[in-house]
Design a protein around this motif. Structure first.
Motif, mmCIF file in Angstrom:
data_model
loop_
_atom_site.group_PDB
_atom_site.id
_atom_site.type_symbol
_atom_site.label_atom_id
_atom_site.label_comp_id
_atom_site.label_asym_id
_atom_site.label_seq_id
_atom_site.Cartn_x
_atom_site.Cartn_y
_atom_site.Cartn_z
ATOM 1 N N GLU A 102 7.556 -24.962 -22.391
ATOM 2 C CA GLU A 102 6.393 -24.501 -22.447
ATOM 3 C C GLU A 102 5.133 -24.565 -21.085
ATOM 4 O O GLU A 102 5.696 -25.672 -20.793
ATOM 5 N N ILE A 103 5.302 -23.696 -21.299
ATOM 6 C CA ILE A 103 4.211 -23.539 -19.638
ATOM 7 C C ILE A 103 2.690 -23.231 -20.000
ATOM 8 O O ILE A 103 2.966 -22.076 -21.076
ATOM 9 N N PRO A 104 2.342 -23.588 -19.134
ATOM 10 C CA PRO A 104 0.230 -23.331 -19.923
ATOM 11 C C PRO A 104 0.224 -22.131 -19.076
ATOM 12 O O PRO A 104 0.375 -21.748 -17.932
ATOM 13 N N THR A 105 -0.429 -20.947 -19.723
ATOM 14 C CA THR A 105 -1.440 -20.258 -19.300
ATOM 15 C C THR A 105 -2.629 -20.290 -19.936
ATOM 16 O O THR A 105 -3.047 -20.342 -20.558
ATOM 17 N N PHE A 106 -3.579 -19.885 -18.656
ATOM 18 C CA PHE A 106 -5.363 -20.647 -18.163
ATOM 19 C C PHE A 106 -5.764 -18.666 -17.549
ATOM 20 O O PHE A 106 -4.976 -18.018 -17.013
ATOM 21 N N ASP A 107 -6.612 -18.500 -18.733
ATOM 22 C CA ASP A 107 -7.701 -17.751 -18.378
ATOM 23 C C ASP A 107 -9.196 -17.994 -19.101
ATOM 24 O O ASP A 107 -9.498 -19.499 -19.534
ATOM 25 N N PHE A 108 -10.168 -17.259 -18.173
ATOM 26 C CA PHE A 108 -11.465 -18.007 -18.410
ATOM 27 C C PHE A 108 -12.662 -16.815 -18.567
ATOM 28 O O PHE A 108 -11.825 -15.554 -18.469
ATOM 29 N N GLU A 149 -2.286 -23.356 -13.002
ATOM 30 C CA GLU A 149 -0.870 -22.712 -14.035
ATOM 31 C C GLU A 149 0.070 -22.907 -13.202
ATOM 32 O O GLU A 149 1.049 -23.150 -14.052
ATOM 33 N N ILE A 150 0.598 -22.312 -12.349
ATOM 34 C CA ILE A 150 1.512 -22.126 -11.471
ATOM 35 C C ILE A 150 1.588 -23.572 -11.018
ATOM 36 O O ILE A 150 3.530 -24.416 -11.462
ATOM 37 N N GLU A 151 1.056 -24.066 -10.169
ATOM 38 C CA GLU A 151 1.802 -26.029 -10.320
ATOM 39 C C GLU A 151 2.224 -26.658 -11.384
ATOM 40 O O GLU A 151 3.381 -27.299 -11.429
ATOM 41 N N LYS A 152 1.771 -26.763 -12.100
ATOM 42 C CA LYS A 152 2.121 -26.997 -13.721
ATOM 43 C C LYS A 152 3.540 -26.992 -14.044
ATOM 44 O O LYS A 152 4.516 -27.208 -14.289
#
Length: 218
Positions: A102-108, A149-152
């Protein structure tokens, strides 16, 4: 080496053979998962390197402009200009499943679509360097969010790769060889028991024939 706790029966042999098939299939699936995770991990590492260089370059440009703005403006004017921002940013976090990770995705989203709302001050008493600094930070923000996002994702995938690698090694070097050794041991024991049974039957046959016909077989 076969386990000393193994009972050499045909039922146990059948059970171990089924277990070996399952372990072999699981070993292949885990190897495929590990290889695919490594491929995607390396892609993200390369993307991370490119994004980090862009972000560091953008932050460096923003810091340079802020220093120039501070040098050309009074501290009170600068502090007043930055005191009440007009624009507001909200970050939304989600999850994406990549090979059971489960990898995170961020949007703003911004409060208003007007790009000029990033400037919370009038232009009459401020330096153009301050405008450049604010604009640089606004431009680099999406890349900063993507970099986080990519580093996590890289961290989580690295942990999963290590866990999968340990499972593959445990199956390859411990469980599968042990099952194979146990199967070989039971097979040898069953063959030995079968030979012993045949010898006993032959001896019994000889005794029966001798008693019935009063002669010995050779």
């Amino acid at each position: 080496m076969a386990s000393k706790q193994i009972t050499p029966t045909r039922m146990e042999l059948t059970r171990l053979k089924k277990k070996l098939v399952t372990a072999t299939r699981g070993h292949k699936l885990l190897k495929d998962k590990r290889d695919e995770l490594m491929r995607q991990f390396l892609e993200k590492v390369r993307e991370n390197k490119t994004l980090r260089e862009q972000v560091e370059k953008g932050i460096k440009a923003a810091n340079k402009n802020f220093l120039l703005a501070r040098a050309g403006m009074q501290d009170q004017v600068l502090n007043t200009a930055m005191l009440a921002p007009k624009q507001r940013v909200s970050v939304e976090a989600g999850m994406e499943n990549v090979m059971s990770v489960e990898i995170p995705t961020f949007d703003f989203k911004t409060r208003t679509p007007d790009q000029n709302d990033i400037f919370s001050y009038g232009f009459a008493f401020t330096s153009s360097d301050l405008d450049g600094a604010v604009q640089s930070l606004a431009d680099i923000f999406p890349d900063m969010l993507k970099l986080a996002e990519i580093e996590k994702s890289c961290q989580l995938m690295a942990v999963e790769i290590e866990k999968t690698r340990r499972r593959v090694n445990a199956l390859e070097h411990v469980m599968i060889p042990e099952l194979q050794a146990n199967i070989k041991y039971i097979s040898m024991k069953l063959d030995e028991n079968e030979r012993s049974t045949q010898i006993r039957l032959m001896k019994v046959k000889d005794m029966v024939l001798k008693d019935a016909h009063n002669y010995e077989t050779f």
